[in-house]
Each structure stands twice: as structure tokens, then as C-alpha cells.
Design a protein around this motif. Structure first.
Motif, short mmCIF file in Angstrom:
data_model
loop_
_atom_site.label_atom_id
_atom_site.label_comp_id
_atom_site.label_asym_id
_atom_site.label_seq_id
_atom_site.Cartn_x
_atom_site.Cartn_y
_atom_site.Cartn_z
N VAL A 77 -4.86 4.65 2.10
CA VAL A 77 -5.26 5.39 0.92
C VAL A 77 -4.26 6.52 0.68
CG1 VAL A 77 -6.77 7.04 2.12
CG2 VAL A 77 -7.26 6.41 -0.24
N LEU A 78 -4.10 6.90 -0.57
CA LEU A 78 -3.18 7.97 -0.92
C LEU A 78 -3.75 8.75 -2.09
CD1 LEU A 78 -0.32 9.21 -0.43
CD2 LEU A 78 0.52 7.65 -2.18
N VAL A 79 -3.68 10.07 -2.02
CA VAL A 79 -4.10 10.93 -3.13
C VAL A 79 -2.90 11.80 -3.50
CG1 VAL A 79 -5.11 12.68 -1.59
CG2 VAL A 79 -5.80 12.59 -3.98
N THR A 80 -2.56 11.80 -4.79
CA THR A 80 -1.42 12.58 -5.28
C THR A 80 -1.77 13.19 -6.64
OG1 THR A 80 -0.44 10.65 -6.38
CG2 THR A 80 0.29 11.10 -4.12
N GLN A 81 -0.83 13.92 -7.16
CA GLN A 81 -0.92 14.54 -8.48
C GLN A 81 -2.12 15.48 -8.60
OE1 GLN A 81 -0.53 11.49 -11.49
NE2 GLN A 81 1.17 10.53 -10.40
N ILE A 82 -2.32 16.26 -7.55
CA ILE A 82 -3.37 17.28 -7.57
C ILE A 82 -2.69 18.64 -7.61
CG2 ILE A 82 -3.62 17.31 -5.06
CD1 ILE A 82 -6.65 17.75 -5.57
N GLU A 83 -3.15 19.48 -8.51
CA GLU A 83 -2.52 20.78 -8.77
C GLU A 83 -3.49 21.92 -8.45
OE1 GLU A 83 0.66 21.04 -9.71
OE2 GLU A 83 0.89 18.86 -9.82
N TRP A 85 -5.13 6.04 -4.82
CA TRP A 85 -4.80 4.64 -4.58
C TRP A 85 -5.39 4.23 -3.24
CZ3 TRP A 85 -2.00 2.61 -0.48
CH2 TRP A 85 -1.71 1.25 -0.56
N SER A 86 -5.97 3.04 -3.19
CA SER A 86 -6.53 2.51 -1.94
C SER A 86 -6.16 1.04 -1.83
CB SER A 86 -8.05 2.67 -1.95
OG SER A 86 -8.64 1.95 -0.89
N SER A 132 -6.33 1.51 -9.42
CA SER A 132 -4.90 1.77 -9.38
C SER A 132 -4.17 0.70 -8.58
CB SER A 132 -4.64 3.14 -8.75
OG SER A 132 -3.26 3.40 -8.69
N ARG A 133 -3.11 0.17 -9.16
CA ARG A 133 -2.31 -0.84 -8.48
C ARG A 133 -1.02 -0.26 -7.92
NH1 ARG A 133 -4.12 -2.53 -13.15
NH2 ARG A 133 -2.12 -2.34 -14.17
N SER A 134 -0.79 1.02 -8.16
CA SER A 134 0.42 1.66 -7.64
C SER A 134 0.04 2.99 -7.01
CB SER A 134 1.45 1.87 -8.75
OG SER A 134 0.95 2.74 -9.73
N ALA A 135 0.74 3.36 -5.97
CA ALA A 135 0.43 4.58 -5.24
C ALA A 135 0.66 5.84 -6.06
CB ALA A 135 1.24 4.64 -3.95
N ASP A 136 1.45 5.76 -7.13
CA ASP A 136 1.69 6.95 -7.96
C ASP A 136 1.03 6.85 -9.33
OD1 ASP A 136 3.28 5.08 -9.19
OD2 ASP A 136 5.12 6.25 -9.06
N ILE A 184 -9.38 18.31 -0.18
CA ILE A 184 -9.93 17.04 -0.63
C ILE A 184 -9.47 15.97 0.36
CG2 ILE A 184 -10.02 15.34 -2.49
CD1 ILE A 184 -11.32 18.04 -3.18
N LEU A 185 -10.42 15.30 1.00
CA LEU A 185 -10.11 14.23 1.94
C LEU A 185 -10.56 12.92 1.32
CD1 LEU A 185 -9.28 13.14 4.77
CD2 LEU A 185 -11.67 13.54 5.43
N ILE A 186 -9.62 12.00 1.12
CA ILE A 186 -9.93 10.67 0.62
C ILE A 186 -9.77 9.72 1.79
CG2 ILE A 186 -9.28 8.86 -1.02
CD1 ILE A 186 -10.27 11.34 -2.45
N ALA A 187 -10.82 8.94 2.08
CA ALA A 187 -10.78 7.98 3.19
C ALA A 187 -11.07 6.59 2.65
CB ALA A 187 -11.79 8.37 4.26
N VAL A 188 -10.38 5.62 3.17
CA VAL A 188 -10.52 4.23 2.73
C VAL A 188 -11.87 3.67 3.19
CG1 VAL A 188 -9.39 3.18 4.72
CG2 VAL A 188 -9.25 2.08 2.52
N GLU A 189 -12.46 2.84 2.35
CA GLU A 189 -13.71 2.15 2.72
C GLU A 189 -13.42 0.67 2.80
OE1 GLU A 189 -16.84 3.14 -0.08
OE2 GLU A 189 -17.33 4.90 1.08
#
Length: 173
Positions: free
Chosen positions: A43-49, A71-72, A128-132, A168-173
Motif C-alpha cells: 500500500v502507498l499513500v501520497t499527495q498529502i499536504e 494505492w493498494s 487506483s491502478r498507479s501508485a501516484d 495517517i496510517l494506511i494498511a493493506v487488507e
């Protein structure tokens, strides 16, 4: 003696070449093999300001929201939000250890849900199909993170600057 060895060698070669080893000889052949790969759950979390809410006008609540890229590799995730200042509740710290409470909300497409500090909100999904989040319409399909400071909390707060670190913690399920 040398001639006899050459003749013996030639005879052995002839016998070896003419004896089948269990395989039929044809003008074509087929073989199979296995191709495999393992894709780990990621999992990836980006673009947070940062949220900069500005100066309160003296009336009404203050809030800010932003789209976040999640993205997951499984398509599913859970989110947990924690605060460095408030412990079990979301609070900003001001001068003289004054606290200003706020709330955190997450919208992954089904409407805003209020988060509780340290508790996981499960069952979230991402397309989302892309990490960014750069593929086609992904920018418009991103989840939203919102912070809200209620008017009652702002009325009760003493003058000054308040801040907190929201994790913010995003964890894969």
C-alpha cells in the motif's frame, strides 16, 4: 593395435547412435515450463499536504479538506489516524499547554466518516491502478481527508496559535 581400437570405437559409436533412449526422434518437438511471480500485498499513500486553516473570523467552524492518493495492490485498505498531542482524541496544542479539539473525517467515496484517534476504519477500497494516481480519471476518484474545528471549541479557545501532527496510517487488507 591402433587400427583395432579405431574399429572398436567406430562400432561403439554406431551402436550408441542407433539405440533409441526412449525418445522418439521427429522433425519438431514441444516442451513446457512454468512461469510464476509473487506480488506482495503493498500500500502507498501520497499527495498529502499540511492543513493550514488560517485565522478564525470569530464565527462558524473552520475546516479544510484535501484529496489523497491511496494505492493498494489488493484494492483494499484500512485507515488509522492518530494525534501526537491529543492522545485518544484529536487535539492541537497551544501556548501554556492549552488544547483545541478537532475532528478528522475520511471519505473514500461513500461519504465522510468520522475517525476516532487510534482506531482503524476497515473496509476501504481504492480503484487506483498507479501508485501516484496519475492514470486517467484517478485524480477525481481519490479519497478525501477532512479536518474540522467546531465553532464551540473555537469559542472556548484562548487566543494563540495551535498545532498538532496528524499521522495517517494506511494498511493493506
Amino acid at each position: 593395435m591402433v587400427v583395432r581400437r579405431l574399429i572398436s570405437l567406430w562400432f561403439v559409436m554406431l551402436v550408441v547412435l542407433s539405440v533409441p533412449n526412449g525418445l522418439a526422434q521427429t522433425n519438431s518437438a514441444t516442451a513446457t515450463t512454468t512461469v510464476s511471480i509473487s506480488i506482495p500485498a503493498q500500500v502507498l499513500v501520497t499527495q498529502i499536504e499540511p492543513f493550514v486553516l488560517g485565522n478564525w473570523s470569530g464565527a462558524g467552524p473552520m475546516s479544510g479538506e484535501q484529496a489523497v492518493c491511496v494505492w493498494s495492490s489488493t484494492g483494499g485498505y484500512n485507515i488509522t489516524a492518530t494525534t501526537t498531542e491529543g492522545g485518544s482524541r484529536f487535539s492541537m496544542l497551544g501556548a501554556n499547554n492549552r488544547m483545541l479539539d478537532y475532528s478528522v473525517h475520511w471519505n473514500s467515496g461513500a461519504g465522510y466518516q468520522e475517525l476516532v484517534s487510534g482506531q482503524s476504519l476497515a473496509g476501504q477500497s481504492t480503484s487506483s491502478r498507479s501508485a501516484d494516481c496519475s492514470n486517467g480519471t484517478e485524480a477525481s476518484e481519490r479519497p478525501f481527508l477532512k479536518v474540522l474545528v467546531a465553532e464551540a471549541d473555537l469559542d472556548a479557545a484562548k487566543a494563540g496559535a495551535y498545532s498538532d501532527v496528524l499521522e495517517i496510517l494506511i494498511a493493506v487488507e
